[in-house]
Design a protein around this motif. Structure first.
Motif, mmCIF file in Angstrom:
data_model
loop_
_atom_site.group_PDB
_atom_site.id
_atom_site.type_symbol
_atom_site.label_atom_id
_atom_site.label_comp_id
_atom_site.label_asym_id
_atom_site.label_seq_id
_atom_site.Cartn_x
_atom_site.Cartn_y
_atom_site.Cartn_z
ATOM 1 N N LEU A 105 2.216 8.991 4.244
ATOM 2 C CA LEU A 105 1.560 10.347 3.739
ATOM 3 C C LEU A 105 0.144 10.550 4.667
ATOM 4 C CD1 LEU A 105 1.648 10.051 0.012
ATOM 5 C CD2 LEU A 105 2.763 11.609 1.508
ATOM 6 N N GLU A 106 -0.442 9.426 4.932
ATOM 7 C CA GLU A 106 -1.586 9.404 5.963
ATOM 8 C C GLU A 106 -1.435 9.994 7.358
ATOM 9 O OE1 GLU A 106 -5.587 6.840 6.352
ATOM 10 O OE2 GLU A 106 -3.716 5.926 6.004
ATOM 11 N N THR A 111 4.653 4.374 1.626
ATOM 12 C CA THR A 111 4.544 5.596 1.177
ATOM 13 C C THR A 111 3.286 6.090 1.723
ATOM 14 O OG1 THR A 111 6.326 5.577 -0.264
ATOM 15 C CG2 THR A 111 4.595 7.355 -0.709
ATOM 16 N N LEU A 112 2.231 5.148 1.160
ATOM 17 C CA LEU A 112 1.005 5.712 1.764
ATOM 18 C C LEU A 112 0.585 5.912 3.045
ATOM 19 C CD1 LEU A 112 -1.292 4.200 -1.532
ATOM 20 C CD2 LEU A 112 -0.492 6.661 -0.973
ATOM 21 N N PRO A 113 0.979 5.003 3.706
ATOM 22 C CA PRO A 113 0.796 5.180 5.183
ATOM 23 C C PRO A 113 1.421 6.416 5.953
ATOM 24 C CG PRO A 113 1.021 2.892 4.769
ATOM 25 C CD PRO A 113 1.255 3.472 3.661
ATOM 26 N N GLU A 172 9.079 2.482 -0.270
ATOM 27 C CA GLU A 172 8.053 2.599 -1.076
ATOM 28 C C GLU A 172 6.603 2.021 -0.835
ATOM 29 O OE1 GLU A 172 10.778 1.108 -1.888
ATOM 30 O OE2 GLU A 172 10.622 -0.413 -3.557
#
Length: 91
Positions: free
Chosen positions: A25-26, A21-23, A18
Protein backbone atom coordinates in the motif's frame (compact mmCIF):
# COMPACT_ATOMS: atom_id res chain seq x y z
CA UNK A 1 8.84 4.20 3.47
CA UNK A 2 11.45 6.33 1.79
CA UNK A 3 12.40 5.49 -1.75
CA UNK A 4 15.55 3.45 -2.12
CA UNK A 5 15.51 1.97 1.37
CA UNK A 6 15.68 -1.56 -0.02
CA UNK A 7 12.82 -2.88 2.09
CA UNK A 8 10.93 -4.37 -0.86
CA UNK A 9 10.36 -8.02 -0.02
CA UNK A 10 9.78 -10.76 -2.57
CA UNK A 11 6.93 -13.18 -1.86
CA UNK A 12 4.84 -15.62 -3.84
CA UNK A 13 1.24 -14.70 -4.55
CA UNK A 14 0.01 -17.68 -2.54
CA UNK A 15 2.26 -17.39 0.51
CA UNK A 16 2.97 -14.52 2.87
CA UNK A 17 1.41 -11.79 0.76
CA UNK A 18 -0.60 -10.60 3.74
CA UNK A 19 2.71 -9.94 5.53
CA UNK A 20 3.68 -7.31 2.95
CA UNK A 21 0.28 -5.71 2.44
CA UNK A 22 1.22 -2.49 4.24
CA UNK A 23 4.50 -2.05 2.31
CA UNK A 24 2.53 -2.71 -0.91
CA UNK A 25 0.00 0.00 0.00
CA UNK A 26 2.83 2.39 0.84
CA UNK A 27 4.63 1.64 -2.44
CA UNK A 28 1.41 2.21 -4.37
CA UNK A 29 0.99 5.57 -2.65
CA UNK A 30 4.51 6.51 -3.72
CA UNK A 31 3.43 5.77 -7.31
CA UNK A 32 0.42 8.10 -6.99
CA UNK A 33 -2.09 5.26 -6.55
CA UNK A 34 -4.70 5.53 -3.81
CA UNK A 35 -5.36 2.07 -2.39
CA UNK A 36 -7.04 0.33 0.52
CA UNK A 37 -7.90 -3.10 1.86
CA UNK A 38 -10.91 -3.75 4.05
CA UNK A 39 -12.89 -6.55 5.60
CA UNK A 40 -16.69 -6.56 5.55
CA UNK A 41 -18.18 -8.24 8.63
CA UNK A 42 -21.61 -8.62 7.02
CA UNK A 43 -20.23 -10.49 4.01
CA UNK A 44 -18.14 -12.62 6.39
CA UNK A 45 -21.27 -13.61 8.36
CA UNK A 46 -23.00 -14.47 5.09
CA UNK A 47 -20.13 -16.71 3.99
CA UNK A 48 -19.19 -14.46 1.06
CA UNK A 49 -15.66 -13.21 0.27
CA UNK A 50 -15.22 -10.56 2.95
CA UNK A 51 -11.90 -8.98 1.94
CA UNK A 52 -11.73 -6.20 -0.66
CA UNK A 53 -8.77 -4.35 -2.18
CA UNK A 54 -9.48 -1.21 -4.19
CA UNK A 55 -7.11 1.13 -6.01
CA UNK A 56 -7.27 4.05 -8.42
CA UNK A 57 -5.25 6.95 -9.72
CA UNK A 58 -1.66 7.35 -10.77
CA UNK A 59 -0.72 5.10 -13.67
CA UNK A 60 -3.92 3.01 -13.39
CA UNK A 61 -6.47 3.61 -16.15
CA UNK A 62 -9.54 3.81 -13.95
CA UNK A 63 -10.09 1.94 -10.72
CA UNK A 64 -9.68 -1.71 -9.87
CA UNK A 65 -11.07 -4.03 -7.23
CA UNK A 66 -10.18 -7.50 -6.00
CA UNK A 67 -12.15 -9.62 -3.52
CA UNK A 68 -11.18 -12.72 -1.59
CA UNK A 69 -12.15 -15.00 1.27
CA UNK A 70 -8.89 -14.14 3.08
CA UNK A 71 -6.47 -11.22 3.09
CA UNK A 72 -3.92 -13.39 1.27
CA UNK A 73 -6.38 -14.43 -1.44
CA UNK A 74 -7.54 -10.85 -1.90
CA UNK A 75 -4.00 -9.42 -2.13
CA UNK A 76 -2.82 -12.22 -4.42
CA UNK A 77 -5.61 -11.38 -6.84
CA UNK A 78 -4.91 -7.66 -6.50
CA UNK A 79 -1.22 -8.13 -7.28
CA UNK A 80 -2.06 -10.07 -10.42
CA UNK A 81 -4.43 -7.33 -11.57
CA UNK A 82 -1.92 -4.58 -10.78
CA UNK A 83 0.77 -6.36 -12.78
CA UNK A 84 -1.65 -6.89 -15.67
CA UNK A 85 -2.33 -3.14 -15.56
CA UNK A 86 1.39 -2.48 -15.97
CA UNK A 87 2.41 -1.75 -12.38
CA UNK A 88 5.49 -3.81 -11.55
CA UNK A 89 4.86 -4.13 -7.81
CA UNK A 90 8.25 -5.09 -6.32
CA UNK A 91 6.92 -7.63 -3.83
Amino acid sequence: MAKGMGRHLKVGLDSGVEDVTLPILEWLGEQGVGAMIRVDAERMREGRPAWTFAASGGPLDGGMRADGASAAECMGSALLQLREAGLAVPF
